[in-house]
Write an enzyme that holds these catalytic residues in place. Structure first.
Site, PDB file in Angstrom:
ATOM      1  N   ALA A 123      23.826  48.308  67.940  1.00  0.00           N
ATOM      2  CA  ALA A 123      23.428  46.938  67.593  1.00  0.00           C
ATOM      3  C   ALA A 123      23.461  46.063  68.843  1.00  0.00           C
ATOM      4  O   ALA A 123      24.259  46.292  69.757  1.00  0.00           O
ATOM      5  CB  ALA A 123      24.359  46.370  66.531  1.00  0.00           C
ATOM      6  N   GLU A 190      24.313  56.599  59.905  1.00  0.00           N
ATOM      7  CA  GLU A 190      25.479  56.825  60.765  1.00  0.00           C
ATOM      8  C   GLU A 190      26.638  57.332  59.914  1.00  0.00           C
ATOM      9  O   GLU A 190      27.409  56.540  59.372  1.00  0.00           O
ATOM     10  CB  GLU A 190      25.906  55.525  61.475  1.00  0.00           C
ATOM     11  CG  GLU A 190      24.901  55.001  62.486  1.00  0.00           C
ATOM     12  CD  GLU A 190      25.476  53.900  63.386  1.00  0.00           C
ATOM     13  OE1 GLU A 190      26.614  53.439  63.124  1.00  0.00           O
ATOM     14  OE2 GLU A 190      24.792  53.514  64.342  1.00  0.00           O
ATOM     15  N   TRP A 192      29.373  58.351  60.669  1.00  0.00           N
ATOM     16  CA  TRP A 192      30.681  58.086  61.287  1.00  0.00           C
ATOM     17  C   TRP A 192      31.118  56.631  61.204  1.00  0.00           C
ATOM     18  O   TRP A 192      32.245  56.304  61.545  1.00  0.00           O
ATOM     19  CB  TRP A 192      30.599  58.480  62.778  1.00  0.00           C
ATOM     20  CG  TRP A 192      29.530  57.718  63.509  1.00  0.00           C
ATOM     21  CD1 TRP A 192      29.662  56.475  64.063  1.00  0.00           C
ATOM     22  CD2 TRP A 192      28.173  58.110  63.724  1.00  0.00           C
ATOM     23  NE1 TRP A 192      28.468  56.071  64.617  1.00  0.00           N
ATOM     24  CE2 TRP A 192      27.533  57.059  64.432  1.00  0.00           C
ATOM     25  CE3 TRP A 192      27.428  59.255  63.405  1.00  0.00           C
ATOM     26  CZ2 TRP A 192      26.191  57.106  64.804  1.00  0.00           C
ATOM     27  CZ3 TRP A 192      26.096  59.302  63.780  1.00  0.00           C
ATOM     28  CH2 TRP A 192      25.484  58.247  64.473  1.00  0.00           C
ATOM     29  N   HIS A 193      30.237  55.724  60.801  1.00  0.00           N
ATOM     30  CA  HIS A 193      30.553  54.284  60.861  1.00  0.00           C
ATOM     31  C   HIS A 193      30.956  53.774  59.476  1.00  0.00           C
ATOM     32  O   HIS A 193      30.141  53.734  58.557  1.00  0.00           O
ATOM     33  CB  HIS A 193      29.335  53.519  61.397  1.00  0.00           C
ATOM     34  CG  HIS A 193      29.519  52.022  61.476  1.00  0.00           C
ATOM     35  ND1 HIS A 193      29.547  51.332  62.673  1.00  0.00           N
ATOM     36  CD2 HIS A 193      29.655  51.072  60.515  1.00  0.00           C
ATOM     37  CE1 HIS A 193      29.689  50.025  62.436  1.00  0.00           C
ATOM     38  NE2 HIS A 193      29.755  49.852  61.124  1.00  0.00           N
TER      39      HIS A 193
HETATM   40 ZN   LIG Z   1      30.044  51.885  64.598  1.00  0.00          ZN
END
Ligand SMILES: [Zn+2]
Length: 289
Positions: A123, A190, A192-193
């Site tokens: 981001a 994602e 992992w986020h």
């Molecule tokens: Zn992240």
């Protein structure tokens, strides 16, 4: 009497008999339900008093020293790691980032990974949830903890990693960027986020397959004056509703937020246009009405 604590940058109270709490317009940028994305960038820097070092929980493995998270988020991350028995296999890769750190990560990813990849996974500064302290990237631990991909850590769909995902909502976490939601989030999937939004919000989002953008939007159709979004589990009955912030052009900058009778409640801004009240009635409690 009404009790109010200014904690974790949101209003938290107990035993409402039908109170009104007041919030300044700037408080729409605070709380566990803030939506941070391209259209709703960071407006307020989290106070350092709300951040805790991950080293407060020595069992948690971290990719770097001095990693920080918002304190409620960190407490629940620790509980989730214990519940899924993943503390030995999961590493915290990235937590709170300052604007400058986000800028440096973005710039170095541009150099190392190119513009297209960076646009998918990193981001822009002030559009990253990591700046709230409410987002945590987790990865699969290797023998050598250094050999972890910082931008896109591996987080498999099996074993303790799968258990972590399955239990996450119960501890208030959502997988923030899912497959199929890219057109809304503008970020690629994602695994992992994870983002802390609190329970039961995470459970409601998962049950309905709503990403945070969709959930914040859905909540606007549950204003105080009409039917609330009701969630029930074995412990509590929870009413959730939306209160728009007093408008920019009006004489007052303060919003009166009505709180329904309940045992305890939280108020969070949505970082856009209003507040979300979460009012809990404990089952078996006589303490209301
Ligand atoms: Zn992240």
């Amino acid at each position: 009497m009404e009790q109010q604590l200014h904690q974790a940058e949101q209003h938290i109270g107990s035993h409402s008999k039908g109170n009104v709490v007041q919030a300044a317009r700037s408080e729409i940028h605070q709380g566990h339900l803030v939506l941070i994305n391209r259209e709703n960038p960071i407006q307020q820097v989290i106070s350092t008093g709300s951040l805790l070092p991950l080293s407060s929980f020595p069992a948690i493995h971290t990719l770097s020293d001095n990693m920080l998270l918002e304190r409620t988020c960190l407490q629940h991350l620790n509980d989730l790691l214990e519940a899924c028995e993943g503390v030995h296999d999961i590493i915290a890769v990235s937590g709170y980032r300052s604007r400058l750190e986000q800028e440096m990560i973005y710039q170095s990813s541009l150099v190392e990974n190119g513009a297209e990849y960076t646009a998918c996974y990193v981001a822009l500064p002030n559009q990253s949830e990591h700046q709230t302290g409410l987002a945590i990237d987790v990865g699969k631990r290797n023998k050598d903890d250094k050999d972890v991909n910082f931008i896109a850590p591996s987080f498999p769909d099996s074993g303790v990693y799968l258990t972590f995902k399955q239990l996450a909502a119960r501890y208030g976490f959502i997988q923030r960027y899912k497959e199929g939601k890219e057109a809304i989030t503008h970020i690629s999937c994602e695994p992992w986020h994870f983002r802390y939004v609190g329970y039961p919000h995470a459970a409601i989002m998962e049950r309905n397959d709503w990403c945070l953008e969709e959930y914040i939007d859905q909540l606007r159709s549950f204003p105080y004056e009409e039917d609330h979004l009701v969630f029930e589990d074995e412990h509590a009955c929870v009413s959730i509703y939306y209160v728009p912030a007093a408008g920019e052009g009006t004489t007052t900058n303060t919003t009166d937020i009505p709180v329904v009778p309940c045992d305890h409640y939280t108020v969070s801004g949505n970082n856009s246009d209003g507040f979300i009240v979460t009012a809990y009635r404990d089952k078996g409690s006589q303490a209301n009405v």
